[in-house]
Design a protein around this motif. Sequence first.
Motif, PDB file in Angstrom:
ATOM      1  N   SER A 180       0.792  -1.238   0.000  1.00 46.08           N
ATOM      2  CA  SER A 180       0.000   0.000   0.000  1.00 46.08           C
ATOM      3  C   SER A 180       0.819   1.280   0.000  1.00 46.08           C
ATOM      4  O   SER A 180       0.542   2.196  -0.758  1.00 46.08           O
ATOM      5  CB  SER A 180      -0.921   0.019   1.212  1.00 46.08           C
ATOM      6  OG  SER A 180      -1.777  -1.081   1.169  1.00 46.08           O
ATOM      7  N   LYS A 181       1.829   1.361   0.877  1.00 45.89           N
ATOM      8  CA  LYS A 181       2.534   2.632   1.036  1.00 45.89           C
ATOM      9  C   LYS A 181       3.733   2.750   0.121  1.00 45.89           C
ATOM     10  O   LYS A 181       4.598   3.597   0.328  1.00 45.89           O
ATOM     11  CB  LYS A 181       2.948   2.818   2.495  1.00 45.89           C
ATOM     12  CG  LYS A 181       1.753   3.118   3.389  1.00 45.89           C
ATOM     13  CD  LYS A 181       2.191   3.373   4.801  1.00 45.89           C
ATOM     14  CE  LYS A 181       1.096   2.998   5.763  1.00 45.89           C
ATOM     15  NZ  LYS A 181       1.605   2.923   7.128  1.00 45.89           N
ATOM     16  N   LEU A 182       3.806   1.881  -0.872  1.00 46.37           N
ATOM     17  CA  LEU A 182       4.796   2.055  -1.922  1.00 46.37           C
ATOM     18  C   LEU A 182       4.040   2.502  -3.170  1.00 46.37           C
ATOM     19  O   LEU A 182       2.904   2.084  -3.382  1.00 46.37           O
ATOM     20  CB  LEU A 182       5.530   0.742  -2.204  1.00 46.37           C
ATOM     21  CG  LEU A 182       6.856   0.505  -1.476  1.00 46.37           C
ATOM     22  CD1 LEU A 182       6.647   0.490   0.024  1.00 46.37           C
ATOM     23  CD2 LEU A 182       7.477  -0.803  -1.909  1.00 46.37           C
ATOM     24  N   TYR A 192       0.122   5.879  -4.718  1.00 44.70           N
ATOM     25  CA  TYR A 192       0.325   4.765  -3.794  1.00 44.70           C
ATOM     26  C   TYR A 192      -0.514   3.571  -4.246  1.00 44.70           C
ATOM     27  O   TYR A 192      -1.655   3.744  -4.690  1.00 44.70           O
ATOM     28  CB  TYR A 192      -0.103   5.156  -2.385  1.00 44.70           C
ATOM     29  CG  TYR A 192       0.871   6.065  -1.679  1.00 44.70           C
ATOM     30  CD1 TYR A 192       2.135   5.604  -1.348  1.00 44.70           C
ATOM     31  CD2 TYR A 192       0.521   7.362  -1.338  1.00 44.70           C
ATOM     32  CE1 TYR A 192       3.033   6.432  -0.697  1.00 44.70           C
ATOM     33  CE2 TYR A 192       1.413   8.200  -0.688  1.00 44.70           C
ATOM     34  CZ  TYR A 192       2.670   7.726  -0.366  1.00 44.70           C
ATOM     35  OH  TYR A 192       3.550   8.533   0.275  1.00 44.70           O
TER      36      TYR A 192
END
Lengths: 284, 329
Positions: free
Chosen positions: A109-111, A165
């Motif tokens: 998710s946070k990439l 993201y």
Amino acid sequence: MTTDAFDQVEPRPGSPKRDTILSVDGLVRRFGGITAVDVDHLEIQANAITGLIGPNGAGKTTFFNLITGFDEVTAGTFQFKGEPLEGVPAYKVARKGLVRTFQLTKALSKLSVIENMKLGAVGQVGENPFKALIRPIWGNQEREIEARADELLKRFKLYEKRDDYAGELSGGQRKLLEMARALMADPEVICLDEPMAGVNPALTQSLLQHVKELKDEGLTVVFVEHDMDVVRDISDWVVVMAEGSIIAEGSHASIGKNQAVIDAYLGTAHEIDLGTIELDPEKH
Amino acid sequence: MNWSIIIESTLEAMVTKNAVVFALAAIGLNIHYGYTGLLNFGQAGFMAAGAYGTGIAITQWGWTIGPAALFGIVLSVLLAFFLGLPTLRLRADYLAIVTIAAAEIIRRIVKSTQYSEVTGGSGGLNGIGRGFYDNNPIDSGLDLGIVSFSERELWFMVVGWGVVVLCMVLTYLLVRSPWGRVLKAIREDEDAVRSLGKNVTWYKMQSLILGGMFGALGGIMLTLEQQSVQPDQFFTPTTFFAFTALILGGAGRVFGPVVGSMLFWGIIQFTDVSLRQAIANDHIPTWLMDGVQAGQVRFIIAGGLLAALMIFRQQGLFGNKREVALDDH
């Protein structure tokens, strides 16, 4: 090589294939008293699309977990390109060219989307912590990887999202991303666990097209799917599991007529939509 | 209320001993938690490894500061291996339990009378690294008007913040690299990373080692500053102070732990001195609170402030709101 590869193959469980890339013998996985998987023999034809179907709880995902090293076998052996794979950890299985996706999508998710893609590439020198410190060592490789990732993103219609993201993508887009990311790892065999689940019908068509293209590029595809229209559309060969065992193999046409398959679906899974199974009206 | 004293001591707390030590500890936790998602609740143990490794090598074996500090770092690497080997294959929460226990075990061992000949027992070790201040090239203090520093303080600040900046540069170089990408991916979903051919357990070990080394550097700086080391400096709250600093500044950001540590000690000092001033000037009646109690109340007030920050600014000061919003998915 096309569907012809299956011309001479008998439609029975465990039948030998002309060009086997993955074979399984006496594979057993027990969880306490429950036998989740018990497969006598199975061969997967190289450069073909093999569909793995079966009612809920048939052991399809466990089977995937076993052959990709995400779960440990209770007994049995399996070979990938003639090389034994049992006991090999998941990351090594992936490096050998047997890459999987997950039923519950694992987008990071946070990439960003592009970072997700770049992660997939294998053999990156910059993944060594000492070499990572000096950009010139890995900068060129990074650019090559990025170019390859961008190409795949364009193909999977995700290029516009490349800097978003991954957590901001829709469910269907995440499925696409996961498949594209798996391709970054240069697999020979790609195992897709319910690639179409939760994908809207418009997107399904393009996903199916991508899967067919993979075969054209020389990949072997094994996929688990519940949607029989999808199975009919793309699979060259269908393997049916029920209660952990392989109960039938064959073309999708022959599978629909197979009494064991009909029994397995109607006998164990009452919630299954009967309309999704090809039943032969002559026999009923 | 003497505001100049309040401001002076607050500013001083933001740049001296504790701010440096906890900045380093929090940089380490940032590698663990902020980038890799490892819940290390035993950072105090890594700090103790650095501090005691250095202290013992200097006082017991007569080593010089350089090799002694290196020995402290080696100890922290061994500790990371020792903790990581059995636990990194397991779910994240097991590491949290094991690390919190390990840090307490270390503190109790160095505190015990059994090994007091080596570790100094509950009194700790004294007279560590006289060479640190003996080699001070700064020969005069610095008076900035509102706040002034002695040459000793200046020397520590130069070395301490130098180490902090070095660690930040290292962190920056690493997290922008493919190596950092693997760590961040592990934080998000380690099975996905495994499925892409990465040896996740080994990367988690590398992360544990690196963050532990930064923690050990914090312990070493603490030892050098005070020329001594006491076991109870490494009690469990030490880890949580470092965690608070990290969350306050923003986890997963290079500047987060450093600014967080400065602010954390600034807030603690500010509330402490303000309360004492208020009590001394009868702004707070003694039936409500006396000067001794102020030392406890400062943590209560600081805790309340931090809770408010987490409610209104979850991502910390440097964090990315867009990233934090993704946690709900």
